[in-house]
Design a protein around this motif. Structure first.
Motif, PDB file in Angstrom:
ATOM      1  N   THR A  39       0.818  -1.210   0.000  1.00 27.00           N
ATOM      2  CA  THR A  39       0.000   0.000   0.000  1.00 27.00           C
ATOM      3  C   THR A  39       0.852   1.261   0.000  1.00 27.00           C
ATOM      4  N   LYS A  40       2.127   1.154   0.434  1.00 28.16           N
ATOM      5  CA  LYS A  40       3.017   2.327   0.466  1.00 28.16           C
ATOM      6  C   LYS A  40       4.260   2.154  -0.404  1.00 28.16           C
ATOM      7  N   TRP A  41       4.902   0.989  -0.347  1.00 25.73           N
ATOM      8  CA  TRP A  41       6.184   0.756  -1.016  1.00 25.73           C
ATOM      9  C   TRP A  41       6.057  -0.195  -2.186  1.00 25.73           C
ATOM     10  N   CYS A  42       6.938   0.003  -3.182  1.00 23.43           N
ATOM     11  CA  CYS A  42       7.078  -0.912  -4.317  1.00 23.43           C
ATOM     12  C   CYS A  42       8.550  -1.296  -4.430  1.00 23.43           C
ATOM     13  N   ALA A  43       8.802  -2.461  -5.013  1.00 29.22           N
ATOM     14  CA  ALA A  43      10.174  -2.915  -5.183  1.00 29.22           C
ATOM     15  C   ALA A  43      10.316  -3.639  -6.511  1.00 29.22           C
ATOM     16  N   ASN A  44      11.414  -3.381  -7.198  1.00 27.10           N
ATOM     17  CA  ASN A  44      11.808  -4.175  -8.369  1.00 27.10           C
ATOM     18  C   ASN A  44      12.902  -5.096  -7.853  1.00 27.10           C
ATOM     19  N   VAL A  45      12.618  -6.386  -7.821  1.00 23.22           N
ATOM     20  CA  VAL A  45      13.526  -7.347  -7.200  1.00 23.22           C
ATOM     21  C   VAL A  45      14.222  -8.167  -8.273  1.00 23.22           C
ATOM     22  N   ASP A  46      15.557  -8.196  -8.216  1.00 24.84           N
ATOM     23  CA  ASP A  46      16.377  -8.982  -9.131  1.00 24.84           C
ATOM     24  C   ASP A  46      16.730 -10.281  -8.409  1.00 24.84           C
ATOM     25  N   ALA A  47      16.103 -11.379  -8.825  1.00 27.47           N
ATOM     26  CA  ALA A  47      16.299 -12.655  -8.137  1.00 27.47           C
ATOM     27  C   ALA A  47      16.317 -13.794  -9.132  1.00 27.47           C
ATOM     28  N   ARG A  48      16.934 -14.882  -8.724  1.00 28.00           N
ATOM     29  CA  ARG A  48      16.952 -16.114  -9.513  1.00 28.00           C
ATOM     30  C   ARG A  48      16.707 -17.244  -8.512  1.00 28.00           C
ATOM     31  N   GLY A  49      15.521 -17.844  -8.599  1.00 24.00           N
ATOM     32  CA  GLY A  49      15.163 -18.878  -7.630  1.00 24.00           C
ATOM     33  C   GLY A  49      15.035 -18.258  -6.254  1.00 24.00           C
ATOM     34  N   VAL A  50      15.725 -18.843  -5.292  1.00 20.64           N
ATOM     35  CA  VAL A  50      15.659 -18.343  -3.918  1.00 20.64           C
ATOM     36  C   VAL A  50      16.806 -17.384  -3.583  1.00 20.64           C
ATOM     37  N   HIS A  51      17.601 -17.016  -4.594  1.00 24.91           N
ATOM     38  CA  HIS A  51      18.695 -16.061  -4.388  1.00 24.91           C
ATOM     39  C   HIS A  51      18.253 -14.669  -4.848  1.00 24.91           C
ATOM     40  N   VAL A  52      18.345 -13.705  -3.941  1.00 25.41           N
ATOM     41  CA  VAL A  52      17.982 -12.324  -4.261  1.00 25.41           C
ATOM     42  C   VAL A  52      19.269 -11.514  -4.354  1.00 25.41           C
ATOM     43  N   ALA A  53      19.527 -10.941  -5.524  1.00 25.20           N
ATOM     44  CA  ALA A  53      20.740 -10.155  -5.752  1.00 25.20           C
ATOM     45  C   ALA A  53      20.572  -8.723  -5.230  1.00 25.20           C
ATOM     46  N   LYS A  54      19.494  -8.058  -5.669  1.00 18.81           N
ATOM     47  CA  LYS A  54      19.289  -6.664  -5.289  1.00 18.81           C
ATOM     48  C   LYS A  54      17.829  -6.295  -5.483  1.00 18.81           C
ATOM     49  N   GLU A  55      17.488  -5.141  -4.974  1.00 22.97           N
ATOM     50  CA  GLU A  55      16.144  -4.611  -5.172  1.00 22.97           C
ATOM     51  C   GLU A  55      16.229  -3.101  -5.305  1.00 22.97           C
ATOM     52  N   ARG A  56      15.287  -2.559  -6.051  1.00 23.64           N
ATOM     53  CA  ARG A  56      15.159  -1.100  -6.159  1.00 23.64           C
ATOM     54  C   ARG A  56      13.852  -0.743  -5.472  1.00 23.64           C
ATOM     55  N   ILE A  57      13.947   0.053  -4.430  1.00 21.53           N
ATOM     56  CA  ILE A  57      12.782   0.424  -3.625  1.00 21.53           C
ATOM     57  C   ILE A  57      12.318   1.825  -4.003  1.00 21.53           C
ATOM     58  N   PHE A  58      11.004   2.025  -4.035  1.00 17.01           N
ATOM     59  CA  PHE A  58      10.450   3.356  -4.302  1.00 17.01           C
ATOM     60  C   PHE A  58       9.047   3.423  -3.722  1.00 17.01           C
ATOM     61  N   LEU A  59       8.619   4.647  -3.452  1.00 15.67           N
ATOM     62  CA  LEU A  59       7.277   4.859  -2.931  1.00 15.67           C
ATOM     63  C   LEU A  59       6.256   4.638  -4.033  1.00 15.67           C
ATOM     64  N   ARG A  60       5.143   4.054  -3.688  1.00 18.54           N
ATOM     65  CA  ARG A  60       4.067   3.846  -4.659  1.00 18.54           C
ATOM     66  C   ARG A  60       3.613   5.183  -5.245  1.00 18.54           C
ATOM     67  N   SER A  61       3.675   6.242  -4.421  1.00 22.17           N
ATOM     68  CA  SER A  61       3.278   7.586  -4.849  1.00 22.17           C
ATOM     69  C   SER A  61       4.342   8.261  -5.714  1.00 22.17           C
ATOM     70  N   ARG A  62       5.532   7.636  -5.807  1.00 21.16           N
ATOM     71  CA  ARG A  62       6.675   8.160  -6.568  1.00 21.16           C
ATOM     72  C   ARG A  62       7.278   9.419  -5.941  1.00 21.16           C
ATOM     73  N   LYS A  63       6.963   9.710  -4.676  1.00 19.12           N
ATOM     74  CA  LYS A  63       7.565  10.850  -3.980  1.00 19.12           C
ATOM     75  C   LYS A  63       8.954  10.471  -3.489  1.00 19.12           C
ATOM     76  N   GLN A  64       9.725  11.479  -3.080  1.00 24.85           N
ATOM     77  CA  GLN A  64      11.062  11.225  -2.569  1.00 24.85           C
ATOM     78  C   GLN A  64      10.996  10.816  -1.098  1.00 24.85           C
ATOM     79  N   PHE A  65      12.053  10.131  -0.634  1.00 31.41           N
ATOM     80  CA  PHE A  65      12.054   9.613   0.729  1.00 31.41           C
ATOM     81  C   PHE A  65      13.468   9.524   1.288  1.00 31.41           C
ATOM     82  N   THR A  66      13.562   9.360   2.595  1.00 27.90           N
ATOM     83  CA  THR A  66      14.796   9.058   3.314  1.00 27.90           C
ATOM     84  C   THR A  66      14.453   7.988   4.344  1.00 27.90           C
ATOM     85  N   GLY A  67      15.468   7.386   4.956  1.00 30.36           N
ATOM     86  CA  GLY A  67      15.222   6.400   6.006  1.00 30.36           C
ATOM     87  C   GLY A  67      16.106   5.178   5.855  1.00 30.36           C
TER      88      GLY A  67
END
Length: 132
Positions: A39-67
């Motif tokens: 409902t708040k966050w989205c992620a583009n996850v780069d994975a192969r099977g059960v191995h997760v290499a990286k993810e790109r996180i962004f707000l669903r609203s596309r606003k800027q964030f810190t944390g």
């Protein structure tokens, strides 16, 4: 070839919606990467099977964030654990986070950013399940 099987958890799953691969009513998608949204966050996850290499996180609203970026790990028959990354101090619209970790089959991963490190269930994160 091992693939990632993703199940959306959050608003769309609660509404009874699921991604399909051409078959009506399918509840999972087999893909090399996943793009879950909560409902708040989205992620583009780069994975192969059960191995997760990286993810790109962004707000669903596309606003800027810190944390503090985190991954909440819900492995079958285990208590939830958290992977915390370095604080994002400068406002950004999205951030690539290196995970480079292999998880147990059927582990649920929830991605988000929190204002402080707190091992609680964060509302609105983007969740998926990794499968062999």
């Amino acid at each position: 070839m091992r693939k990632l099987s993703m199940v959306l958890v959050g608003a769309s799953a609660a509404a009874g919606l699921a991604l399909t691969t051409g078959t009506a009513g399918a509840s999972t998608v087999h893909t090399e990467s996943a793009n879950p949204c909560g409902t708040k966050w989205c992620a583009n996850v780069d994975a192969r099977g059960v191995h997760v290499a990286k993810e790109r996180i962004f707000l669903r609203s596309r606003k800027q964030f810190t944390g503090y970026p985190y991954v909440e790990v819900l492995a079958p028959h285990h208590k939830p654990t958290f992977i915390w990354k370095a604080k994002i101090t400068k406002k950004v619209g999205s951030k690539v986070i290196q995970i480079n970790k292999t998880f147990a089959n059927k582990t649920e991963l929830c991605f988000g950013v929190a204002p402080k490190k707190s091992n609680i269930d964060h509302v609105g994160d983007a969740c998926m399940i990794v499968r062999k």
